[in-house]
Write an enzyme that holds these catalytic residues in place. Structure first.
Site, PDB file in Angstrom:
ATOM      1  N   GLY A  17      31.316   4.489 -68.409  1.00  0.00           N
ATOM      2  CA  GLY A  17      32.242   3.572 -67.753  1.00  0.00           C
ATOM      3  C   GLY A  17      32.858   2.650 -68.789  1.00  0.00           C
ATOM      4  O   GLY A  17      32.201   1.747 -69.295  1.00  0.00           O
ATOM      5  N   VAL A  22      33.697  -4.699 -75.492  1.00  0.00           N
ATOM      6  CA  VAL A  22      32.959  -4.232 -76.662  1.00  0.00           C
ATOM      7  C   VAL A  22      31.664  -3.520 -76.277  1.00  0.00           C
ATOM      8  O   VAL A  22      31.247  -2.571 -76.959  1.00  0.00           O
ATOM      9  CB  VAL A  22      32.676  -5.400 -77.635  1.00  0.00           C
ATOM     10  N   SER A  24      30.808  -1.563 -73.586  1.00  0.00           N
ATOM     11  CA  SER A  24      30.992  -0.164 -73.194  1.00  0.00           C
ATOM     12  C   SER A  24      31.537   0.659 -74.356  1.00  0.00           C
ATOM     13  O   SER A  24      31.216   1.846 -74.496  1.00  0.00           O
ATOM     14  CB  SER A  24      31.908  -0.051 -71.973  1.00  0.00           C
ATOM     15  N   CYS A 108      29.402  -5.101 -56.342  1.00  0.00           N
ATOM     16  CA  CYS A 108      30.256  -4.183 -57.098  1.00  0.00           C
ATOM     17  C   CYS A 108      29.411  -3.173 -57.865  1.00  0.00           C
ATOM     18  O   CYS A 108      29.735  -1.987 -57.912  1.00  0.00           O
ATOM     19  CB  CYS A 108      31.154  -4.969 -58.057  1.00  0.00           C
ATOM     20  N   CYS A 204      36.604 -10.832 -61.442  1.00  0.00           N
ATOM     21  CA  CYS A 204      37.769 -10.060 -61.892  1.00  0.00           C
ATOM     22  C   CYS A 204      39.014 -10.344 -61.079  1.00  0.00           C
ATOM     23  O   CYS A 204      40.075 -10.628 -61.626  1.00  0.00           O
ATOM     24  CB  CYS A 204      37.448  -8.566 -61.831  1.00  0.00           C
TER      25      CYS A 204
END
Length: 374
Positions: A17, A22, A24, A108, A204
């Site tokens: 994902g 940085v 991931s 989430c 987000c």
């Protein structure tokens, strides 16, 4: 049952994902170095209807693509905005409407990253997924346990407590054994575009907007009185949903005669009367609880609670481990703490641990005051 992670890396297809951050990015790189067949996937979970990009999705996608190009892997994209709206955002609004303070990141993770993304990756032929979370996994016979990340400052097990062991067994966490400075150093050494990118903070879909401005787009505000614990009216609030237990900023209280200089804090939200109860002092007795109730707990793996069990718990992210006794009750679960807990907030999550193992957690329904309230 053999965990999928124990297969030969060279024969194991992993989809990472890729968030455009940085963590991931380095996760994908490390898996490449370990010999896995690696691909990336960027997921978009929010659609703006006003032409703006508060979630910086466009920039994040570009960064994810740059990293994948750099290390030579394919990047897939997927849009889970509908799933996010139905399974995360609507619940977020319902909780605020009910006067609680939810944590959408936890939902989430359970509904999107370790369900929608996992299912989609498996449909693409992946054996495993990977994320940049600072947690670890441990395979013990037929179970896969969720462990705290090695870096105590970055451990994210609090946010993953509602993910089941079967999903954890399908996931690799390459940076869970590292500390954040090491991750950035690896990214810089390999020239990754995200090496110096700031960590994302906040929710987000709200981005840089004021939280109150965002929330009032979806929920009507209900102004009401601000009262002291003695019932004296000292101001007005714009809506209980804009406030949380222990909050100090943004109350608009000041210049009160005989009030002294100590700051005011939110002590209680009286939903029945639509009253915000406040008091002065960081150590106000109303801020402290001895126990809490959670109606439902999501366990990573099943545990035996036929009798009370000594565990540790966190009632907020980055809190130190708090000693407690957890027991089943007629109404759910009750955690009694050894020490007073400050600003226990309905709607937030309590997460339970046995040493470094994250056992699971649930949403706080109510808190029991440490001392009797008059």
């Amino acid at each position: 049952m053999t965990s999928p992670a124990l297969k030969d890396p060279a024969k194991t297809r992993v989809i990472v994902g890729m968030s455009g951050g940085v963590d991931s990015s380095v996760s994908a790189l490390l898996l490449m170095e370990q010999g896995y067949q690696v691909e990336g996937l960027f997921m978009k979970n929010w659609e703006e209807d006003d032409g703006t990009e508060y979630c910086t999705a466009r920039e994040d996608l570009a960064d994810a693509q740059a990293v994948c190009d750099r290390i030579g892997i394919k990047l897939h994209t997927a849009n889970f905005a509908a799933e996010y709206w139905d399974n995360v955002f609507e619940h977020f609004l319902e909780e605020y409407k009910a006067g609680r303070t939810p944590n959408p990141d936890i939902l989430c993770n359970r509904e999107i990253k370790f369900k929608a993304f996992l299912d989609y990756a498996l449909s693409l032929g992946a054996d495993l997924i990977a994320t940049g979370h600072y947690v670890r996994r441990r395979d013990t016979g037929e179970l896969t346990e969720l462990l705290k990340g090695l870096d105590p400052n970055k451990d994210q097990s609090y946010f993953l407590h509602a993910v089941g062991g079967k999903e954890i067994a399908r996931t690799l966490f390459p940076v869970g054994e590292l500390e954040k400075p090491e991750v950035r150093a690896i990214a810089e050494k390999h020239g990754l575009a995200t090496a110096k990118k700031k960590d994302s903070t906040g929710i987000c879909f709200i981005g840089e907007r004021r939280f109150s401005d965002f929330l009032k787009q979806y929920l009507p505000a209900q102004p009401g009185e601000i009262q002291t614990t003695e019932g004296e009216v000292i101001g007005r609030h714009h809506g209980l949903m804009y406030h949380t237990i222990g909050q100090r900023q943004g109350l608009g209280i000041g210049g009160l005669k005989d009030a002294g200089d100590e700051p005011w804090y939110v002590l209680h939200k009286d939903l029945a009367r639509n009253v915000l109860v406040v008091g002065q002092g960081n150590e106000h007795p109303w801020l402290f609880s001895r126990a809490l109730l959670a109606s439902e707990i999501f366990w990573v793996n099943p545990i035996d609670l036929s009798s009370p069990r000594r565990l540790t718990a966190k009632v907020r992210y980055r809190q130190g481990d708090q000693q407690c006794t957890l027991e089943r009750t007629e109404n759910g679960y009750r955690a009694m703490f050894d020490e007073p807990q400050r600003a226990v907030t309905p709607g937030q999550s309590v997460v339970f641990y046995d040493g470094e193992v994250c056992l699971g957690g649930g949403v706080i329904e109510t808190a029991e005051p440490w001392s009797p309230r008059q």
